[in-house]
Every structure is written in structure tokens, then in C-alpha cells.
Design an enzyme around this catalytic site. Structure first.
Site, PDB file in Angstrom:
ATOM      1  N   GLU A  62       0.428   6.332  -7.300  1.00 59.26           N
ATOM      2  CA  GLU A  62      -0.100   5.414  -8.469  1.00 59.26           C
ATOM      3  C   GLU A  62       0.842   5.458  -9.711  1.00 59.26           C
ATOM      4  O   GLU A  62       1.264   4.247 -10.257  1.00 59.26           O
ATOM      5  CB  GLU A  62      -1.259   5.746  -8.960  1.00 59.26           C
TER       6      GLU A  62
ATOM      7  N   ASP B  76      -3.708   8.593   6.886  1.00 61.80           N
ATOM      8  CA  ASP B  76      -3.573   7.883   5.475  1.00 61.80           C
ATOM      9  C   ASP B  76      -4.820   7.203   5.023  1.00 61.80           C
ATOM     10  O   ASP B  76      -5.731   6.906   5.792  1.00 61.80           O
ATOM     11  CB  ASP B  76      -2.255   6.713   5.559  1.00 61.80           C
TER      12      ASP B  76
ATOM     13  N   ASP C 273      -5.420   4.530   1.915  1.00 59.82           N
ATOM     14  CA  ASP C 273      -5.403   3.157   1.634  1.00 59.82           C
ATOM     15  C   ASP C 273      -4.521   2.569   2.775  1.00 59.82           C
ATOM     16  O   ASP C 273      -3.408   2.602   3.216  1.00 59.82           O
ATOM     17  CB  ASP C 273      -4.443   3.076   0.411  1.00 59.82           C
TER      18      ASP C 273
END
Length: 1055
Positions: free
Chosen positions: A120, A80, A82
Site C-alpha cells: 500500500e 497471493d 489481491d
């Protein structure tokens, strides 16, 4: 509206709870926690793997057991980004705070933690939902987020990489492992972060980002795609993640997962069940990846052995120990409840401690099932006596002085209502079940008219628009409510009495105590007996007061409705070829037909009074008709006669009305299959006609289903919907649920019908082959029982917010138009992109013609469109028909259609015939030579051009009128033309004064193997006696077919 106090969905039980308003079970959709969808809703593994994605991937079947002494082969590592490779989670939250600050919304970085790892759009949209940001544009917010993030926080080589990230990636590659980035972030952010962290994109064998996927983590799609790109089985992949969504996605993909504590605590991560936990990526060794490590943070051999011994398989296919089930289930419940509360805040605001208590143990009421005989009223008398002796009844709170009242001056229990038996009717005017009980209340009001009894409607709004006093006033007028109504917009009385559903009745004693509380419809007998018992008991105590209440009926204070041509018109239909507009003049209980310029042609149902009667246009009666659909082939109009619970047919050839289904009684059959009027219906609200298979599809609002009527065999049956009031899109009729569908329109290819699902505030597409449905715009796509996701927001798909749409129309070009009724707007929906834009309306109720953006409507409902792009709108609360020329684009205006010759209905006898003597706007007037003989035979011969013939099915007819009425005797005065188009009329002039005979003909004729047409002709024949001799004059006329755009009337097909 079958609505109860909403509660978070259970992930264990398949409980069925009873809908208080429809008295059918509402099933709580229940699946075991495997992972969440894009918005964080927990779904089962099976469901998720079947969900559609932009990138097609598939998971391997998980092994039945995991070997306890073997970590297994590892061929690839999926990182991953972030929180794993990049220390960017805090930076992302700070950038998000900046976005909301620019919008003037106060948030903190902690507000975004629940939405980390979900992409997001959800990362920003989730907080916007919790903070109730109106008009939130997720696309614009996302774009601004990236601008701020890239410019301020993620500059190249800014050192946001976690220590040890580069080293671990390099070491994995040196060991021959394939490496990939698998992130829920968009690619633009992935590239920027990797550069800012000093990680070359070329280091990775694959980079998989959110852009290509419909379902993000915790769905497994991103990880499955990465494995497929790398060419590695999912069982040979190890995932490194920091977020719960990522851990769950790895599990759903059948991959081992190493979790790092950069975002969440070890305790939270441990409950998610990763293979092992490390502080951060710098603390992960290559040995951890290849062998699973050896310390206590990895699941122990003993625990794995316990899992192996205690393996159990859930109903949804999840395999694991009881401890696993409890652990994952608890986590699922917790996170589901958090998400549910955040996204269902509108529903949760109706809750109160008392409502929760009433929902669990029931409100105080007598038993309504023990005694159904003659002693039932006495049983209730005894119950009331016991209640009074124990003094355990709930005291009704006083109405707050600030509340607005309708039909009366403000009332108080301690003053006006003291000494009276009162039924408090908790209702909201959008609710179909609340409409169903109005006849019951009217029955009680008439039965106990001269007694100390009254009904008080406590309007407790669901929708924001329903809190407006003028909107409630219009509802009171529309449903002819004559009892007092109070606007309890803040739900004070609702909460104080613990109400949890619409409608609910509280029967209140003369001393202000609750005797009984009854929820739902179908309780006329129960209410009648309780009221009779209360009047008996308290009459014996001499505490009753028969002083009349200070009434002031709204209908007596609104003179506009007395003179208005229309009264709350509901739906529209167009016969484009025949230049006719059909209007359901709902509260005048009639159907009006005009031409497209508003000139009166005819009315069906002349008295304006409620009724249920077949017969001639003059004699026929309706009860608040709504939906209309035209059958051009047979010149028929189908009518959803809503409050007669019937499907009616208007035959314009024979000028008759007949009932196709329903008999005036509200049905409760959820399957159907009977023929003709033997099949009962339940508040049909709209109809559309499918000409190929000759079916009428019915939006059955009363029981939340779509039905079909077959013209061929006269059978009416359910087509789609299981009867549960929910917003559930399934692949079959049984797995699909609707919530008061109020509008229906066919697509141009006849493969789908589009549904305005009013109570879920959504527009849905119905597959006419399978009976399944899919979401186009609005509503809650995840919690099917959340009927509180409404508002006013244009956008795409589920980000769209509507408020109780009542009308939908698909034009020939495939574009869908809808009336966003409680937002007082007309909107357009592109079914391909699912984008919704506002065409007209300001969002506030009113009346104003002019440019579409500034024009105002008031709860618009029905729509109809001509071939040249004129969109007609039934502007219900303004009692007008409005129209928009869509060809003018942004310069379009809303204008009001002038209805010329349309008068309010009158109960006078034969008023319809007097109106019909007037030539309609489409009639050709032919003036002929005078007839001077006192007596004779008048021969009428109508001919057709070559290639045409008179219709054999729709016989041409004539009717004769004379002015002055008795000046000439003509026989017959009406009849049909011969198959050759002729007739003979015998006449005798009884007066020497001049007179005029008018022979009105309706000519039905067909072009060979093509469409059939209709022409209205009126022959004006002057009469004046100049000779006593007998004569036989002849009138000849040749019909000239006219093109559709010239206003010629055409009927598709009757040959």
C-alpha cells in the site's frame, strides 16, 4: 556538483560516463534484473538476498538445471491475495482514487496499475510521486485508504472472492498440500479481504503479510518466510500470482509460479516467464499444481531443452539461456525506465532533443588536445575561419525579454552584445564545480578588461530555491561576481543550446554564433586561447565593438553589507567549557570569537581581504573559511579554509595560525597520504574533531569524499567515498559515494559521523570503523545517480524530502539537528526512528524573530549547541547569528544574537591589537594600589589553590599597556610567567601626571589528573609620582577555579 543529463540505468552494461563537472567517471550502477526492491527498482538476486529484513529468511540455492520431463515434487501452495483469491485489485484502485480525490488530486484507476502488488505504501506513494503531490504523508494516506476500503469496498461476505478460489484451496488441503496466503498487503487488509471473500482464516496453514517486512515483492522475502513457516523447501513450493512483482518474487525465491490474467494480459505475463498461465484461479486444476499441466501455456519441453543446452551464466550469477536473458532483460529495461522516469521527473525536465544529441555526439567545438604549443591560438583562428566559411555554427537564441538580470540592465545579442566575444557560463549556485571556475572567469575578465569581451552568467537552477532572484542576488554577492548574470529559471537558454551539465561554457562570436562549447572545470587555458583566437579573427574582420556594457553592480546597491558585523557567516563551533562561540565570518575572510552572549573576544584575520597567510592573529589571512572544530585538549580550532583548499589550525595559546594541509591550490588527488602542506585538498567545507584518536574528519565537498587528518602524524588521506558524485551507501569506503558533502558531525559514542550530503539532499551516517555509510533521511535510496529527489516533506527515512542541507549537528542526547538550507528551515532527526520534524522556519526566505513556526531564516548553514540546550544557527543570507532555546519545546522562539563589539574588518594597520587591548567579557578585573615611586621593579605573583599546578605545555603569558601611552616605560611589555606564576617588570615614570598600567594575564593551570583551565586576569595599576625613591611593590593574586556553568574557562587536558 558533478551533474549531467540523467538517463535511466542500464541493466546490461558496466559503462562509465565522464562527469563534465568533476572530470572523474560516474559509474552507472548496473545489475542484472532479478527482482525489484520495495519501490520497484530492479536489483540482482544476490543483492536482494543479502538485504536486511525484519524477518530473517534465506533461500535455497537454485538448481543448476531444471529437468525437462519432471515437474518435481510439490508440498505447498502459496496464494497471493489481491487478484488471485480476491477480486480486489479494482476495488483497491477505486479506494485509492477516493483518497486522492479527498486531497484534491485528480487521478484515475489506471494510474495505479504500475504499482499493483508492491504494498500500500508504494501503491499510493508511487502515484503521489508521479502526480507531484506536495506534502504527501504516506502514513496518513495509507490509514485513510484502509478506512475507505474497509468501510466501502470490503465488507464481510460481500462476495469479492474469485469463483473457484475456495474449491482450489480445499482441494489442495485434501491432497495433503500445505497452503498459505503470501501477500504484499498489510494484515488488516488481508483479513478483511478473506472475510469479504468468504474464506476462513483457519483454512490456511500460514498467513504472511507486508507488516513484518522491509522488502516487499518483487523481493522474495515474503515467499521465503512463508516456506520457512510451513517447513517446506522453496523448491517444493508453487506460487499463484497475478502481478509482475509476484512472478519475479517467486522466481527469485526459486519457486514455480502459475500466473493468472486477472490484472495483466497474457503477453505481459508471458514475458515475465511464469511456469504457466491461466485465466484466473477457477481455471487452475489440482493437476496443474501437482504435475505442471500439459497444455501450451506451460513452458514447452523443447524450450526447456533449449535452455538446458544453451545455459549461460551472467556476471551477476543469473543462469539461463540467451533468450531468457534477452526476455528478462528487456522486461527489466522497460519497467526500470518507466519507474525511473516517474521518480526522476525533476532530472528529466532538463532534457531536450539537442541536449541528448550533444550528449551522444558532442557539441561543436575545436580539438583542445591536438596542439598544446605556441601555434594553438592560430589553430583556433583557423578553426573559426573554417566555421564561418561553412556557416555551420549554431545561432544563439535571443534572451527572452521577461528574464531578470543582475549587475546590469537587460542585455540583448542583437544590441548590447553585438560586436563582442561572449562566454556564456551556464551555472547554478549550489554547484561546487561552478564555484571552482569563478577564478578562471575572473582571470579572463581581468586579462581582456579593455577589449570587446564579456562573461554572462546564465543561471540555470537545479533546486527550486535557486530560481528565486533574491537567492541568486545573494549568491552573486557571496561569490563577489561582477559580470552580468541572467536568471534563466525556466531553462530556456539551457534547452535551446542543448546544455546537459553544470558548469558549461558557450563561447559566442560577435555575430551571435557558438564557436565552442566546453563542459566542466579546469579549462582556463582552453577558454583563454579560444577567446584570444576569436578576438584575433574578428578583429581582422573589423566587426568588434568596445562600447562598455551598462553595468550596475549588486554590491554597490546593498549598503547593509558594508556595515554588517558579519558577511554571509558559514559555520559555527562552541567551546562550552570556555564559554566561547566561534564564527566563520566567511565573506569577511576571518574567524570571530565571542562569548555565548555575543560579546566580542577576538578576531583572527583582521583585514577582511582574501588571502592565504600563516602567522599572528593579526597577520593571518583566509579565503571564505567554512567549517570549524574545537580541540579542547590543546585549545586549538581547526578551520576548513574552503577557497584556499586548506586545513588551518588556530592556536589560542600562542595566538598563531598555521596550515596543516593544502597549499592554496585546488587538488585532484582522490587517495591522499602525504604529510603537511604537501597534501593538496579540494574545497573542504566542514570539519569535526575526534578526540580519542585525534583525527580531524573533513567533508571534502570539492571531490565528494570524506577525508581524515591525523593530528599525531600530520598525514591527510581519504577516509570514505570513491570520488563519484552519487548518493550511494556501501559497506566499504570504495563502495560508498557522496554528493558534495557539506556538513559533518560526530555522534556522542564516536562510532558514527553524520553527513549533510547537500547535492543528494540527504542526511547519511558514516561508520567510523568500516568507512561505509547508510541513509538516515532524504535522497533517493534506489537510484544512486538521481540527485534530483528534493523538496520539503517531514516524515521517516526516504520519504523525507530536503533541499540542499548544508549543516548537521548531533547533540549529546543523540538527536540530530540539520539546516534544511534551501527550505530555510531547521529540522530535527531522530537517528533511531529516522523521523524528521521541522523545528523552525516557514519554508520561505526572510528575517523574522519570534515563535519558531512563524520565524524566518534565509539559507541557514552552520549549527552549534550548548550543554543547556541553546542552539545557535548561522543564518547565512541574513548575515546574522540566531539562536533557539530547545528546552521550551513548542514555545521556543528564534532570537537574534546581538554581537556587541564586533565590527566589520578594516585594513588599517594594527587594528587587531587595538581591539585586543579591550578586556574580553571573560576577563577578571583586579584593581591594585597606586605605585608612587618614579622608578622600581613591579613584582607580580599569581598563585593557585592546593591540588592545582601551572600548565607546563600552555605557558601563562602577560602583555602590558599604558594609558596615556608614553606616561610610563615598562619593560618587558609582554612575556611568559615563570613556572611558579611570577614575573618582574621594571618601570620608570616619565610624567608626573596620573596614568594607568594594565597588565593582562592569561593563566593556564591544571587540576591534578583532571581538566586544565584558563583564566584571563587584568591588573589595573594606577601610577602617580609622589616619591623619587626607588621601590619594588608586589602584586599578589590567587586564582579561584570556577565551575563550567559559572563561565569559568577550562581546557581539557594540557598538563
Amino acid at each position: 556538483m558533478a551533474l549531467k543529463l540523467t538517463s535511466p540505468p542500464s541493466v546490461f552494461s558496466q559503462s562509465r560516463r565522464l562527469s563534465s563537472s568533476s572530470l572523474i567517471p560516474i559509474r552507472s550502477k548496473s545489475t542484472f534484473t532479478g527482482f525489484r526492491s520495495r519501490t520497484g527498482v530492479y536489483l540482482s538476486k544476490t543483492t536482494a538476498l543479502q538485504s536486511s529484513t525484519k524477518l530473517s529468511v534465506a533461500a535455497e540455492s537454485p538448481a543448476a538445471t531444471i529437468a525437462t520431463d519432471d515437474w518435481g515434487k510439490v508440498s505447498a501452495v502459496l496464494f497471493d491475495m489481491d487478484g488471485v483469491l480476491c477480486n480486489s485489485e479494482d476495488l483497491s484502485r477505486r479506494a485509492a482514487v477516493d483518497v486522492f480525490t479527498e486531497m484534491g488530486v485528480e487521478v484515475t484507476v489506471d494510474d495505479f496499475v504500475p504499482f499493483m502488488g508492491t504494498g500500500e505504501a508504494k501503491f499510493l506513494g508511487g502515484v503521489a510521486s508521479v502526480k507531484e503531490v506536495k506534502g504527501f504523508d504516506p502514513d496518513a494516506a495509507k490509514e485513510r485508504f484502509f478506512e475507505i476500503y474497509l468501510d466501502k469496498y470490503a465488507k464481510p461476505e460481500s462476495g469479492i472472492g474469485f469463483p473457484g478460489a475456495l474449491e482450489l484451496v480445499t482441494e489442495c488441503k485434501n491432497k495433503g498440500l500445505k497452503v498459505a496466503v503470501a501477500s504484499s498487503a498489510d494484515r488488516i487488509k488481508v483479513d478483511a479481504n478473506l472475510k469479504a471473500a468468504g474464506l476462513s482464516l483457519t483454512m490456511f496453514d500460514a498467513i504472511v503479510s507486508a507488516d513484518a517486512f522491509e522488502n516487499l515483492k518483487p523481493a522474495p522475502d515474503i515467499f521465503l518466510a512463508a516456506a520457512k513457516i510451513l517447513g517446506v523447501p522453496t523448491s517444493e513450493c508453487v506460487v499463484i500470482e497475478d502481478a509482475l512483482a509476484g512472478v519475479q518474487a517467486a522466481q527469485a525465491a526459486n519457486m514455480r509460479c502459475i500466473a493468472v490474467k486477472t490484472t495483466l494480459s497474457e503477453a505481459i505475463l508471458k514475458d515475465a516467464g511464469p511456469s504457466m498461465i491461466r485465466d484466473d484461479i477457477g481455471n487452475i486444476s489440482i493437476n496443474d499444481i501437482l504435475t505442471g499441466g500439459s497444455d501450451s501455456t506451460r513452458n514447452s519441453t523443447a524450450m526447456l531443452e533449449e535452455n538446458t543446452v544453451s545455459d549461460k551464466t551472467s556476471a551477476n550469477g543469473f543462469q539461463g539461456s540467451r533468450r531468457d536473458i534477452l526476455r528478462y532483460g528487456s522486461l527489466g529495461i522497460a519497467l526500470s525506465c518507466v519507474y525511473f522516469a516517474a521518480t526522476n521527473w525533476k532530472a528529466m525536465q532538463y532534457a531536450s532533443p539537442k541536449a541528448l544529441w550533444n550528449a551522444l555526439v558532442g557539441a561543436k567545438s575545436p580539438s583542445f588536445t591536438q596542439n598544446q604549443g605556441e601555434g594553438r591560438v592560430q589553430q583556433f583562428v583557423d578553426y573559426i575561419a573554417d566555421l564561418e566559411s561553412k556557416q555551420t555554427a549554431t545561432t544563439v537564441p535571443e534572451f527572452p525579454s521577461k528574464l531578470d538580470w543582475l549587475n546590469t540592465a537587460p542585455l540583448q545579442f542583437r544590441r548590447d552584445l553585438k560586436g563582442k566575444v561572449v562566454i556564456l557560463d551556464f551555472w547554478t549556485y549550489c554547484c561546487i564545480n561552478c564555484m571552482h571556475v569563478l577564478p578562471d572567469l575572473e582571470f579572463l575578465e581581468k586579462k581582456y578588461k579593455d577589449m570587446p569581451f564579456t562573461v554572462v552568467g546564465v543561471h540555470s537552477a537545479k533546486f527550486d530555491n535557486e530560481k528565486d532572484l533574491d537567492a541568486i542576488r545573494n549568491a552573486v554577492l557571496r561569490y563577489d561576481i561582477s559580470h552580468p548574470v541572467v536568471n534563466d529559471g525556466d531553462m530556456y537558454m539551457w534547452r535551446e543550446l542543448g546544455i546537459n551539465s553544470w558548469p558549461t561554457f558557450a563561447v559566442v562570436s560577435p555575430n551571435g554564433k557558438v564557436i565552442a562549447q566546453i563542459a566542466g572545470e579546469g579549462h582556463r587555458k582552453d577558454l583563454d586561447d579560444v577567446v584570444a583566437a576569436a578576438l584575433t579573427y574578428y578583429g581582422g574582420k573589423n566587426v568588434l565593438d568596445s562600447t562598455p556594457l551598462p553595468t550596475r553592480l549588486e554590491k554597490d546597491n546593498d549598503p547593509r553589507l558594508a556595515t554588517s558585523p558579519l558577511k554571509f557567516p558559514g559555520k559555527l563551533a562552541i567551546d562550552t567549557l570556555n564559554n566561547r562561540l566561534f564564527i566563520s565570518d566567511s565573506n569577511h575572510n576571518r574567524i570571530i570569537v565571542t562569548d555565548l552572549e555575543g560579546n566580542f573576544i577576538v578576531q583572527i584575520g583582521s583585514s577582511g581581504e582574501e588571502g592565504f597567510q600563516d602567522g599572528s592573529f593579526e597577520d593571518a589571512a583566509f579565503n571564505r573559511p567554512q567549517g570549524l572544530a574545537y580541540n579542547a585538549k590543546k585549545n586549538l580550532l581547526y578551520v576548513a579554509d574552503t577557497e584556499n583548499h586548506a586545513l588551518r589550525e588556530i592556536d589560542f595559546v600562542n595566538e598563531r595560525v598555521q596550515t596543516l594541509a593544502g597549499n592554496g591550490t585546488k587538488g585532484s588527488d582522490y587517495q591522499g597520504g602525504r604529510k603537511g602542506t604537501k597534501q593538496l585538498l579540494n574545497s573542504p567545507w566542514d570539519v569535526c574533531f575526534e578526540p580519542v584518536n585525534e583525527k580531524v574528519y573533513i567533508a571534502m565537498a570539492g571531490q565528494h569524499q570524506i577525508w581524515e587528518y591525523s593530528v599525531l602524524d600530520g598525514i591527510t588521506r581519504v577516509f570514505s567515498g570513491n570520488g563519484y558524485e552519487r548518493n550511494l551507501n556501501g559497506s566499504t569506503p570504495q563502495t560508498t559515494s557522496f554528493a558534495q558533502p557539506s556538513g559533518i558531525s560526530l555522534g556522542p559514542d564516536l562510532k558514527e559521523a553524520y553527513i549533510a550530503d547537500s547535492e543528494s539532499s540527504s542526511i547519511r551516517a558514516l561508520d567510523l570503523q568500516t568507512g561505509g555509510s547508510r541513509l538516515l533521511a532524504g535522497g533517493d535510496p534506489y537510484f544512486s545517480e538521481n540527485l534530483f529527489k528534493f523538496g520539503d516533506n517531514d516524515g521517516v527515512g526516504a520519504e523525507v524530502l530536503l533541499q540542499h542541507p548544508l549543516g548537521v549537528l548531533c547533540a549529546n542526547d543523540g538527536q540530530i539537528y540539520l539546516t534544511d538550507s534551501y527550505n530555510h528551515k531547521i529540522k530535527k532527526l531522530d537517528p533511531v526512528t529516522k523521523r524528521v520534524v521541522t523545528l523552525a522556519g516557514t519554508g520561505k526566505a526572510g528575517f523574522k524573530d519570534g515563535k519558531v513556526k512563524g520565524a524566518q531564516l534565509s539559507e541557514p548553514a552552520g549549527l552549534a549547541i550548548t550543554e543547556n540546550g541553546r542552539l545557535f544557527v548561522a543564518d547565512t543570507n541574513n548575515s546574522l547569528i540566531r539562536y533557539i532555546d530547545l528546552n521550551k519545546g513548542e514555545d521556543s522562539e528564534i532570537l537574534t544574537l546581538e554581537l556587541k563589539g564586533v565590527q566589520p574588518p578594516t585594513p588599517k594597520a594594527k587594528s587587531l591589537k587595538r581591539l585586543r587591548k579591550r578586556a574580553s567579557a571573560d576577563t577578571k578585573i583586579v584593581k591594585v594600589d597606586s605605585v608612587t615611586s618614579r622608578e622600581g621593579d613591579l613584582n607580580l605573583k599569581i598563585s593557585l589553590p592546593d591540588g592545582y599546578h601551572f600548565s607546563k605545555e600552555a605557558r601563562s603569558k602577560f602583555v602590558v599597556d599604558v594609558e596615556p601611552e608614553n606616561a610610563v616605560a615598562i619593560d618587558p611589555t609582554e612575556g611568559t610567567l615563570s613556572p611558579e606564576g611570577s614575573t618582574m617588570l621594571h618601570f620608570i615614570q616619565s610624567s608626573t601626571s596620573a596614568s594607568v598600567g594594565k597588565i593582562s594575564c592569561k593563566v593556564y593551570y591544571c587540576k591534578e589528573d583532571e581538566v586544565c583551565l584558563y583564566q584571563s586576569v587584568q591588573f589595573e595599576v594606577p601610577f602617580k609620582v609622589e616619591s623619587e625613591l626607588s621601590a619594588s611593590p608586589t602584586i599578589t593574586f590567587t586564582v579561584t577555579p570556577r565551575a563550567p556553568d559559572a563561565g569559568g574557562l577550562q581546557l581539557q587536558g594540557t598538563r
